[in-house]
Design a protein around this motif. Structure first.
Motif, short mmCIF file in Angstrom:
data_model
loop_
_atom_site.label_atom_id
_atom_site.label_comp_id
_atom_site.label_asym_id
_atom_site.label_seq_id
_atom_site.Cartn_x
_atom_site.Cartn_y
_atom_site.Cartn_z
N ALA A 95 42.32 64.81 37.99
CA ALA A 95 41.73 63.63 37.35
C ALA A 95 40.54 63.96 36.46
CB ALA A 95 41.29 62.63 38.42
N HIS A 96 40.10 65.22 36.49
CA HIS A 96 38.88 65.52 35.73
C HIS A 96 38.88 66.99 35.30
CE1 HIS A 96 34.27 64.77 35.34
NE2 HIS A 96 34.62 65.79 34.60
N VAL A 97 39.30 67.22 34.05
CA VAL A 97 39.20 68.56 33.48
C VAL A 97 38.61 68.44 32.07
CG1 VAL A 97 41.25 69.33 34.75
CG2 VAL A 97 41.49 68.58 32.37
N HIS A 98 38.27 69.58 31.52
CA HIS A 98 37.86 69.65 30.11
C HIS A 98 38.75 70.73 29.50
CE1 HIS A 98 34.29 67.14 30.83
NE2 HIS A 98 34.28 67.71 32.01
N ILE A 99 39.96 70.33 29.15
CA ILE A 99 41.02 71.30 28.86
C ILE A 99 40.73 72.18 27.65
CG2 ILE A 99 42.47 69.75 27.43
CD1 ILE A 99 43.94 71.91 30.19
N ILE A 198 38.15 55.68 28.98
CA ILE A 198 36.78 55.84 28.46
C ILE A 198 35.96 56.64 29.46
CG2 ILE A 198 34.68 54.63 27.70
CD1 ILE A 198 37.04 54.15 25.81
N LYS A 199 35.31 57.71 28.98
CA LYS A 199 34.39 58.49 29.82
C LYS A 199 32.97 58.07 29.49
CE LYS A 199 32.68 61.91 32.34
NZ LYS A 199 32.66 63.31 31.94
N ILE A 200 32.20 57.84 30.55
CA ILE A 200 30.83 57.35 30.38
C ILE A 200 29.86 58.25 31.14
CG2 ILE A 200 29.28 55.38 30.80
CD1 ILE A 200 31.87 53.62 30.80
N GLU A 253 32.56 59.60 39.06
CA GLU A 253 32.64 61.06 39.13
C GLU A 253 31.37 61.63 39.77
OE1 GLU A 253 35.59 62.49 37.90
OE2 GLU A 253 35.96 60.34 37.89
N HIS A 254 31.53 62.71 40.50
CA HIS A 254 30.42 63.50 41.08
C HIS A 254 29.72 62.78 42.23
CE1 HIS A 254 31.44 65.58 37.49
NE2 HIS A 254 30.73 64.81 36.69
N GLY A 255 28.82 61.84 41.92
CA GLY A 255 28.27 60.96 42.95
C GLY A 255 27.17 61.52 43.84
N ALA A 333 38.91 68.52 39.69
CA ALA A 333 38.23 69.81 39.84
C ALA A 333 37.06 69.94 38.87
CB ALA A 333 39.22 70.95 39.62
N ASP A 334 37.04 69.12 37.82
CA ASP A 334 36.07 69.26 36.74
C ASP A 334 36.17 70.67 36.15
OD1 ASP A 334 34.12 68.70 34.90
OD2 ASP A 334 32.55 68.21 36.35
N ALA A 335 37.40 71.06 35.81
CA ALA A 335 37.62 72.42 35.30
C ALA A 335 37.07 72.56 33.89
CB ALA A 335 39.12 72.74 35.31
#
Ligand SMILES: [Zn+2]
Length: 426
Positions: A95-99, A198-200, A253-255, A333-335
């Motif tokens: 659900a969370h990468v920076h490809i 949308i990413k905030i 995210e993160h939290g 994973a926030d890759a």
């Protein structure tokens, strides 16, 4: 022909990687890979199938026609792929990468020391490695550069995971971010530019710093996105977690710094939660020299050492989150650069270091992940009517979570991208 084109392209990429000496193990895989034939009827025999929803099916067969699963039938035949002895499950969803984030030509994070072509091939390599690691869908949050990659892959002419992207994120800068009306206009612009969500960014540093968007600004962003039919992912720490939840944003995210009350509120409102169990920070520490002094990263070794302190805090947060009834914790994973293709390490961190149940960890990247994307009717489970995104692991991840490192079969939309033949008698 589509399948042939994919194979041809993949071989070119692979040759480049092999020439560089970085992809030697894959060469063997490729030599044994049958040509992809997306229209064909394919039958997979399996002795253990995790259906993506928390159930284990024994000794059955999965029937695929074109890109979709059409039946689960123990009597179906003839068998095209015999995956008995492996653990079969739906392709994973991150659900969370920076490809597109990569180390540049000089080895530094995000450096522009390369031609446009080199940068594009690097992004393509990230996509390829992510797919080979068993991730058939990723949500990439933070760059409009994702869009051409997403589109090339979705045309089926290019190998990679299905990509959803936020295009340009909304980065909170206090009042300077804009009035609620300006923020609404910004959200609509991202949709026009092709954003799937949308990413905030609503909070500052991991350890300190307040909200970078007011409650009113967050309300506007998440409400407008909802009106436009888009989900919102909010980068949040401490009080920003509650603010994002109250604003009706879809996912936090993160939290770090969230209290039990904040976590309970998320559960009550149905807000998805995506904390990280280890890979993100460990990847920073392992690649310290490549991140230090690059945009967004502390300029000193001491600044970076803080990540070692934060790692156990992330474990503690996830351990608490798993105990909150009804909290929907997805897999992200926030890759970033250095982590593409290693996304599954996050499963190991979650289970080993954060007390997450192995089945729950896997479901978070299957049916629950699909639900969070609003795509339950397409991906995330092994069931008739769904896309044939199917992977197999050598080993039983319920007994030994490190089996997630041994992805030996990858099918996405009915096309096989990886199939490592096992030695006879295995
Ligand atoms: Zn991120």
């Amino acid at each position: 022909m589509k399948g042939d084109a994919i194979m041809q392209f993949a071989k070119i990429i692979l040759c480049v990687l092999c020439a560089l000496g970085v992809y030697a193990p894959a060469q063997r895989i490729y030599a044994q890979m049958p040509p992809a034939q997306p229209k064909q009827r394919v039958v997979i025999a399996a002795s253990a199938v995790l259906d993506g929803k928390g159930r284990l099916l024994r000794d059955t067969r999965i029937v695929i026609e074109g890109s979709r699963i059409v039946a689960i039938d123990p009597k179906a035949g003839p068998v095209t792929y015999d995956l008995r002895g492996l653990t079969v499950m739906p392709g994973w969803i991150d659900a969370h990468v920076h490809i597109t984030w990569s180390f540049g030509k000089d080895g530094k994070n995000g450096s522009s020391g390369g031609t446009a072509e080199e940068v594009a091939y690097q992004a393509a390599a990230n996509a390829w490695e992510t797919l080979m690691a068993g991730f058939t869908t990723v949500q990439s949050v933070g760059s409009p550069k994702d869009i051409p990659l997403r589109d090339a892959i979705s045309k089926g002419t290019f190998p990679g995971p299905r990509i959803l992207t936020s295009a340009e994120p909304l980065t909170g800068r206090g009042e300077a971010t804009g009035t609620p009306d300006e923020i609404r206009a910004y959200v609509r612009e991202q949709k026009k530019a092709g954003a799937d969500l949308i990413k905030i960014y609503a909070a500052g540093g991991m350890l300190r710093g307040g909200m970078t968007l007011s409650q009113e600004q967050l309300n506007a962003a998440c409400d407008e996105a909802k009106k436009q039919g888009l989900r919102t992912l909010v980068h949040a720490y401490r009080e920003a977690v509650r603010a994002a939840t109250l604003a009706g944003c879809a996912q936090v995210e993160h939290g770090l710094g969230a209290t039990d009350d904040d976590l309970r509120l998320m559960a009550e409102k149905g807000t998805y939660f995506d904390p990280q169990g280890g890979l993100l920070l460990k990847n920073y520490l392992q690649n310290k020299d490549r991140f230090i002094g690059t945009p967004f990263y502390p300029a000193t070794e001491e600044g970076f050492a803080v990540f070692e302190k934060i790692l156990p805090m992330n474990h503690e947060l996830m351990r608490r989150a798993t105990k909150i009834p009804g909290l929907k914790m997805v897999f992200g994973a926030d890759a970033v650069a250095g982590a593409h293709g290693r996304n599954a390490e996050e499963f190991i961190d979650r289970v080993r270091d954060c007390g997450v149940d192995p089945m729950a960890a896997l479901v978070s990247a299957n049916s629950l992940g699909a639900e969070a994307l609003g795509m339950s009717d397409q991906i995330g489970s092994i069931a008739p009517g769904l896309e044939a995104d199917i992977i197999a692991l050598d080993g039983d991840p319920l007994k030994d979570i490190t089996a997630v490192r041994r992805v030996v079969f990858v099918m996405k939309g009915g096309v096989v991208y990886k199939s490592i033949a096992r030695a006879t008698g295995h």
